[in-house]
Design a protein around this motif. Structure first.
Motif, PDB file in Angstrom:
ATOM      1  N   ARG A 137       0.838  -1.203   0.000  1.00 19.31           N
ATOM      2  CA  ARG A 137       0.000   0.000   0.000  1.00 19.31           C
ATOM      3  C   ARG A 137       0.872   1.253   0.000  1.00 19.31           C
ATOM      4  N   ARG A 138       1.847   1.300   0.897  1.00 18.33           N
ATOM      5  CA  ARG A 138       2.678   2.496   0.994  1.00 18.33           C
ATOM      6  C   ARG A 138       3.490   2.715  -0.285  1.00 18.33           C
ATOM      7  N   LEU A 139       3.972   1.642  -0.899  1.00 14.94           N
ATOM      8  CA  LEU A 139       4.676   1.793  -2.172  1.00 14.94           C
ATOM      9  C   LEU A 139       3.750   2.321  -3.255  1.00 14.94           C
ATOM     10  N   VAL A 210      12.135   2.482  -3.016  1.00 19.26           N
ATOM     11  CA  VAL A 210      12.509   2.123  -1.643  1.00 19.26           C
ATOM     12  C   VAL A 210      11.256   1.914  -0.811  1.00 19.26           C
ATOM     13  N   SER A 211      11.153   0.735  -0.231  1.00 19.72           N
ATOM     14  CA  SER A 211      10.064   0.407   0.689  1.00 19.72           C
ATOM     15  C   SER A 211      10.554   0.650   2.110  1.00 19.72           C
ATOM     16  N   ALA A 212       9.785   1.385   2.889  1.00 10.54           N
ATOM     17  CA  ALA A 212      10.204   1.765   4.238  1.00 10.54           C
ATOM     18  C   ALA A 212       9.704   0.749   5.261  1.00 10.54           C
ATOM     19  N   TYR A 213      10.643  -0.006   5.830  1.00  4.44           N
ATOM     20  CA  TYR A 213      10.304  -0.985   6.864  1.00  4.44           C
ATOM     21  C   TYR A 213      10.360  -0.302   8.225  1.00  4.44           C
ATOM     22  N   PHE A 214       9.500   0.700   8.363  1.00  2.13           N
ATOM     23  CA  PHE A 214       9.410   1.505   9.576  1.00  2.13           C
ATOM     24  C   PHE A 214       7.950   1.590   9.992  1.00  2.13           C
ATOM     25  N   ALA A 233      17.015   7.029  -6.403  1.00  2.00           N
ATOM     26  CA  ALA A 233      15.768   6.274  -6.248  1.00  2.00           C
ATOM     27  C   ALA A 233      14.605   7.081  -6.826  1.00  2.00           C
ATOM     28  N   VAL A 234      13.676   6.379  -7.471  1.00  2.00           N
ATOM     29  CA  VAL A 234      12.550   7.071  -8.089  1.00  2.00           C
ATOM     30  C   VAL A 234      11.420   7.335  -7.097  1.00  2.00           C
ATOM     31  N   ALA A 235      11.409   6.618  -5.975  1.00  2.00           N
ATOM     32  CA  ALA A 235      10.348   6.807  -4.985  1.00  2.00           C
ATOM     33  C   ALA A 235      10.791   6.222  -3.656  1.00  2.00           C
ATOM     34  N   VAL A 236      10.330   6.846  -2.573  1.00  2.00           N
ATOM     35  CA  VAL A 236      10.579   6.345  -1.217  1.00  2.00           C
ATOM     36  C   VAL A 236       9.245   6.297  -0.494  1.00  2.00           C
ATOM     37  N   ALA A 237       8.857   5.116  -0.045  1.00  2.00           N
ATOM     38  CA  ALA A 237       7.564   4.956   0.615  1.00  2.00           C
ATOM     39  C   ALA A 237       7.572   5.557   2.019  1.00  2.00           C
ATOM     40  N   ALA A 238       6.397   5.906   2.488  1.00  2.00           N
ATOM     41  CA  ALA A 238       6.219   6.374   3.867  1.00  2.00           C
ATOM     42  C   ALA A 238       6.202   5.179   4.822  1.00  2.00           C
TER      43      ALA A 238
END
Length: 258
Positions: A137-139, A210-214, A233-238
């Protein structure tokens, strides 16, 4: 000692957790000096409570923010509850799960029977589908287009088994999207996120996300985002924060047998 003020959607002393039935739930987060992190935990507590009306859900923190889990558990006992379920808001079963949370529960005393669940990361080597769905979802919120490689960015730990569990999530996420997925860390272990992005690009990837494992925003996620973007990177997830899938995972942990 002053009773803790419960951050909860349902704190009725005579509720079903008082002598039987549904036990109140205490979420335990790591804690951060960044106020955004505490608000994310409170938002998750509200999401869990909304997903299961009538369930008492309280937020607590191991450091930097009050109340702590010991205070919340003592307050529940004073309010007439006899049982409680503690859910560690942690993505790996490292030091905080093995040492800090059991110590906080023991310090609350024997008046309350407390069950501590597994962390939200892989339990017994299994990556929960709801965890993957939350990351997806976040990605999707930041990278609706196609990417050909992924980096799973985590906070970092010196615990080798904990790092192994992060690797399992990265492997599952790579399978989910059908692309290579590499792990990176904000601290305590290599490689940094910018390095992981650079390596994937050097290997031929043109669009690295980038998927944020936070679980919550803070300085680590800010640093990960900055280094990832600097590396192309083209995108960084929340962070996951109060994603519906994360609330579902919390409830799955609550419902698991002791």
């Amino acid at each position: 000692m002053r009773a803790a003020r419960l951050t909860s959607s349902s704190t009725t002393p005579t509720g079903p957790g008082a002598a039987g039935g549904v036990a109140p739930v205490v979420l335990v987060a790591h804690g951060s000096r960044d106020p955004r992190a505490a608000e994310a935990t409170r938002a998750l507590a509200r999401a869990v409570s909304s997903a299961r009306p009538g369930l008492s859900v309280s937020a607590s923190w191991l450091d930097h923010t009050e109340p702590g889990p010991t205070e919340v558990l003592r307050a529940l006992a004073e309010a007439g509850h006899r049982r409680a379920v503690v859910v560690p808001l942690l993505l790996t079963a490292a030091y905080h799960r093995r040492v800090d949370i059991p110590a906080a529960v023991a310090a609350a005393g024997p008046a309350l029977a407390v069950r501590v669940t597994d962390v939200l990361g892989p339990a017994d080597g299994t990556v929960a589908p709801s965890l993957l769905a939350g990351l997806r979802r976040r990605l999707g919120e930041v990278a609706p287009g196609r990417f050909d490689a992924l980096v799973l960015a985590a906070a970092g730990t010196r615990d080798a088994r904990a790092r192994g569990s992060v690797g399992r999530v990265a492997d599952a996420l790579g399978v989910e999207f059908g692309v290579p997925c590499r792990v990176s860390y904000a601290s305590a272990a290599p490689p940094p996120t910018g390095v992981a992005v650079t390596r994937l690009r050097a290997a031929g990837a043109r669009r690295v996300a980038v998927s944020a494992y936070f679980l919550a925003p803070g300085l680590f996620h800010d640093a990960v985002a900055a280094s990832a973007r600097a590396a192309g990177a083209v995108a960084v997830a929340a962070p996951l924060t109060d994603a519906p899938e994360l609330a579902e995972l919390v409830l799955r942990r609550v419902d698991e047998p002791a």
